[in-house]
Every structure is written in structure tokens, then in C-alpha cells.
Design a protein around this motif. Structure first.
Motif, PDB file in Angstrom:
ATOM      1  N   PHE A  24       0.815  -1.218   0.000  1.00  0.00           N
ATOM      2  CA  PHE A  24       0.000   0.000   0.000  1.00  0.00           C
ATOM      3  C   PHE A  24       0.850   1.271   0.000  1.00  0.00           C
ATOM      4  O   PHE A  24       0.594   2.204   0.736  1.00  0.00           O
ATOM      5  N   GLY A  25       1.856   1.292  -0.877  1.00  0.00           N
ATOM      6  CA  GLY A  25       2.700   2.472  -0.998  1.00  0.00           C
ATOM      7  C   GLY A  25       2.729   3.050  -2.397  1.00  0.00           C
ATOM      8  O   GLY A  25       2.977   4.236  -2.575  1.00  0.00           O
ATOM      9  N   ALA A  26       2.475   2.228  -3.416  1.00  0.00           N
ATOM     10  CA  ALA A  26       2.634   2.669  -4.809  1.00  0.00           C
ATOM     11  C   ALA A  26       1.755   3.868  -5.135  1.00  0.00           C
ATOM     12  O   ALA A  26       2.132   4.715  -5.943  1.00  0.00           O
ATOM     13  N   VAL A  53      -2.415  -2.142  -3.776  1.00  0.00           N
ATOM     14  CA  VAL A  53      -3.013  -0.809  -3.797  1.00  0.00           C
ATOM     15  C   VAL A  53      -4.491  -0.960  -3.462  1.00  0.00           C
ATOM     16  O   VAL A  53      -5.098  -1.997  -3.730  1.00  0.00           O
ATOM     17  N   TRP A  54      -5.062   0.070  -2.887  1.00  0.00           N
ATOM     18  CA  TRP A  54      -6.495   0.047  -2.592  1.00  0.00           C
ATOM     19  C   TRP A  54      -7.290   0.168  -3.878  1.00  0.00           C
ATOM     20  O   TRP A  54      -6.899   0.878  -4.796  1.00  0.00           O
ATOM     21  N   ASP A  55      -8.416  -0.491  -3.915  1.00  0.00           N
ATOM     22  CA  ASP A  55      -9.346  -0.338  -5.033  1.00  0.00           C
ATOM     23  C   ASP A  55     -10.054   1.009  -4.881  1.00  0.00           C
ATOM     24  O   ASP A  55      -9.854   1.729  -3.891  1.00  0.00           O
ATOM     25  N   THR A  85      -5.901   9.990  -3.426  1.00  0.00           N
ATOM     26  CA  THR A  85      -4.569   9.412  -3.239  1.00  0.00           C
ATOM     27  C   THR A  85      -4.606   7.939  -2.828  1.00  0.00           C
ATOM     28  O   THR A  85      -4.294   7.084  -3.653  1.00  0.00           O
ATOM     29  N   PRO A  86      -4.984   7.577  -1.610  1.00  0.00           N
ATOM     30  CA  PRO A  86      -4.926   6.147  -1.289  1.00  0.00           C
ATOM     31  C   PRO A  86      -5.818   5.291  -2.196  1.00  0.00           C
ATOM     32  O   PRO A  86      -5.479   4.163  -2.520  1.00  0.00           O
ATOM     33  N   HIS A  87      -6.961   5.859  -2.639  1.00  0.00           N
ATOM     34  CA  HIS A  87      -7.893   5.106  -3.482  1.00  0.00           C
ATOM     35  C   HIS A  87      -7.891   5.601  -4.927  1.00  0.00           C
ATOM     36  O   HIS A  87      -8.759   5.237  -5.711  1.00  0.00           O
ATOM     37  N   GLY A  88      -6.913   6.408  -5.270  1.00  0.00           N
ATOM     38  CA  GLY A  88      -6.884   7.018  -6.594  1.00  0.00           C
ATOM     39  C   GLY A  88      -6.102   6.255  -7.649  1.00  0.00           C
ATOM     40  O   GLY A  88      -6.140   6.615  -8.822  1.00  0.00           O
ATOM     41  N   VAL A 166     -18.564  -2.422  14.358  1.00  0.00           N
ATOM     42  CA  VAL A 166     -18.966  -2.218  12.967  1.00  0.00           C
ATOM     43  C   VAL A 166     -18.060  -3.007  12.034  1.00  0.00           C
ATOM     44  O   VAL A 166     -16.912  -3.311  12.371  1.00  0.00           O
ATOM     45  N   ALA A 167     -18.607  -3.318  10.867  1.00  0.00           N
ATOM     46  CA  ALA A 167     -17.836  -4.010   9.832  1.00  0.00           C
ATOM     47  C   ALA A 167     -18.342  -3.542   8.477  1.00  0.00           C
ATOM     48  O   ALA A 167     -19.537  -3.284   8.308  1.00  0.00           O
ATOM     49  N   ALA A 168     -17.424  -3.431   7.535  1.00  0.00           N
ATOM     50  CA  ALA A 168     -17.792  -3.033   6.182  1.00  0.00           C
ATOM     51  C   ALA A 168     -16.736  -3.543   5.207  1.00  0.00           C
ATOM     52  O   ALA A 168     -15.599  -3.826   5.585  1.00  0.00           O
ATOM     53  N   LYS A 169     -17.128  -3.606   3.958  1.00  0.00           N
ATOM     54  CA  LYS A 169     -16.241  -4.090   2.894  1.00  0.00           C
ATOM     55  C   LYS A 169     -15.019  -3.182   2.736  1.00  0.00           C
ATOM     56  O   LYS A 169     -15.112  -1.958   2.790  1.00  0.00           O
ATOM     57  N   ILE A 170     -13.887  -3.840   2.533  1.00  0.00           N
ATOM     58  CA  ILE A 170     -12.639  -3.174   2.180  1.00  0.00           C
ATOM     59  C   ILE A 170     -12.044  -3.995   1.042  1.00  0.00           C
ATOM     60  O   ILE A 170     -12.103  -5.239   1.072  1.00  0.00           O
ATOM     61  N   GLN A 171     -11.516  -3.335  -0.003  1.00  0.00           N
ATOM     62  CA  GLN A 171     -11.076  -4.073  -1.176  1.00  0.00           C
ATOM     63  C   GLN A 171      -9.777  -3.506  -1.721  1.00  0.00           C
ATOM     64  O   GLN A 171      -9.590  -2.290  -1.752  1.00  0.00           O
TER      65      GLN A 171
END
Length: 179
Positions: A24-26, A53-55, A85-88, A166-171
Motif C-alpha cells: 500500500f505504498g505505490a 493498492v487500494w481499489d 490518493t490512497p484510493h486514486g 462495525v464491519a464493512a467491505k474493504i477491497q
């Protein structure tokens, strides 16, 4: 041996490694092509470059919840750090193209969805609003508003996911590129 290094100028010899990893740095690299060329340079023939990378933000529910909540507070200039940025950097075709331009021939991308869990809505609200550079964008829009923005994000998460645990989707995308 652990060594911190600049991804754009790795302090290692050519063909020194079988594997280069980046978790998770690129998406933060100021010049991805240069960083990918550096990863390739330090890899032995047949070596692997593994990174994640994050979706897109819409696939990462807590991050999206926080971004949408802050857009309601700051409608004329919404803080978009998380989406930008993180999700871009989520487009698989772009990732493949960037790696091909750096000289990688074989690229596999595996997209994985999991559940992000927290003991309360406060945890992801604080993590995103105060634990990322999003805090700078909040402060830039209204000095002294970080606490109230965090509270608002917490309430938005609670309204959607409940007030307890709480819980939620992370991809994310997991990429393996071979020299």
C-alpha cells in the motif's frame, strides 16, 4: 536487515533481489514509472515485484462513508484526499500499462474483498480524519474543525452501520509483476 529507502532511488545493486515488496505504498509514489523501473533494476532475471493498492473508494466503505460525510460539511470544497490518493490508483489497465512501460512482461492482478472491523464507529472516523493527510484538508477548509468533522464522520458511520462494533467491505488489488 531493515533499511528505509527512497523507492525512486533504491540504494541496492542491480539484480540483487528475487523479490521486491511494497504494501500500500505505490499510490503515494510521485513518479510510479520511475519507482517501477527501480524495482525492476534491483530484481534478478525472473524476479517478482509484489505490491498492493487500494481499489476505488466506492469499494472501501468506511473510507467512502467518511469522504461523503465530509462532502456534506464542506459542500463547496469537499476534502478528497482519500479518493484522490490512497484510493486514486485503482485502474487495473493503468497499473498494467505503467508496469509494462517500466519493462515488466508478466503482470497478474488479484482483487480481494475483506471485512474491515472496528470496535465502534469512532475507530474508523478517527483513523481516517485524524490518522491520514485528510486531517490537513479538513484544517485547511476550517481551522479548528478537526474534532467536529471527526464527530460528524463517526455519526455517519454509526447511522449506516450501527453504534456498536462495525464491519464493512474493504477491497484491494494485489499485483505480481515478473521481470
Amino acid at each position: 536487515t531493515w533499511r528505509q529507502a527512497d523507492a525512486l532511488k533504491l540504494p541496492f545493486d542491480d539484480a540483487a533481489f528475487d523479490l521486491v515488496c511494497c504494501q500500500f505504498g505505490a499510490m503515494f509514489f510521485p513518479d510510479r514509472a520511475a519507482a517501477y523501473r527501480e524495482a525492476k533494476r534491483v530484481l534478478k532475471p525472473g524476479g517478482h515485484f509484489l505490491f498492493s493498492v487500494w481499489d476505488r473508494i466506492e469499494e472501501n466503505i468506511f473510507a467512502d462513508d467518511v469522504t461523503n460525510a465530509l462532502a456534506r460539511i464542506f459542500p463547496h470544497d469537499p476534502p478528497r484526499f482519500l479518493a484522490r490518493t490512497p484510493h486514486g490508483y485503482h485502474d487495473k489497465d493503468l497499473i498494467r500499462s505503467d508496469l509494462a512501460a517500466a519493462g515488466f512482461s508478466d503482470v497478474a492482478i488479484d482483487t480481494r474483498a475483506e471485512q474491515s472491523r472496528a470496535s465502534s464507529p469512532r475507530v474508523p472516523a478517527v483513523a481516517y480524519c485524524q490518522g491520514t493527510l485528510l486531517r490537513n484538508e479538513i484544517d485547511a477548509r476550517e481551522a479548528g474543525s478537526l474534532a467536529s468533522a471527526t464527530d460528524y464522520a463517526e455519526a455517519a458511520i454509526a447511522d449506516r452501520h450501527g453504534r456498536g462494533a462495525v464491519a464493512a467491505k474493504i477491497q484491494a488489488h494485489f499485483i505480481v509483476a515478473v521481470v
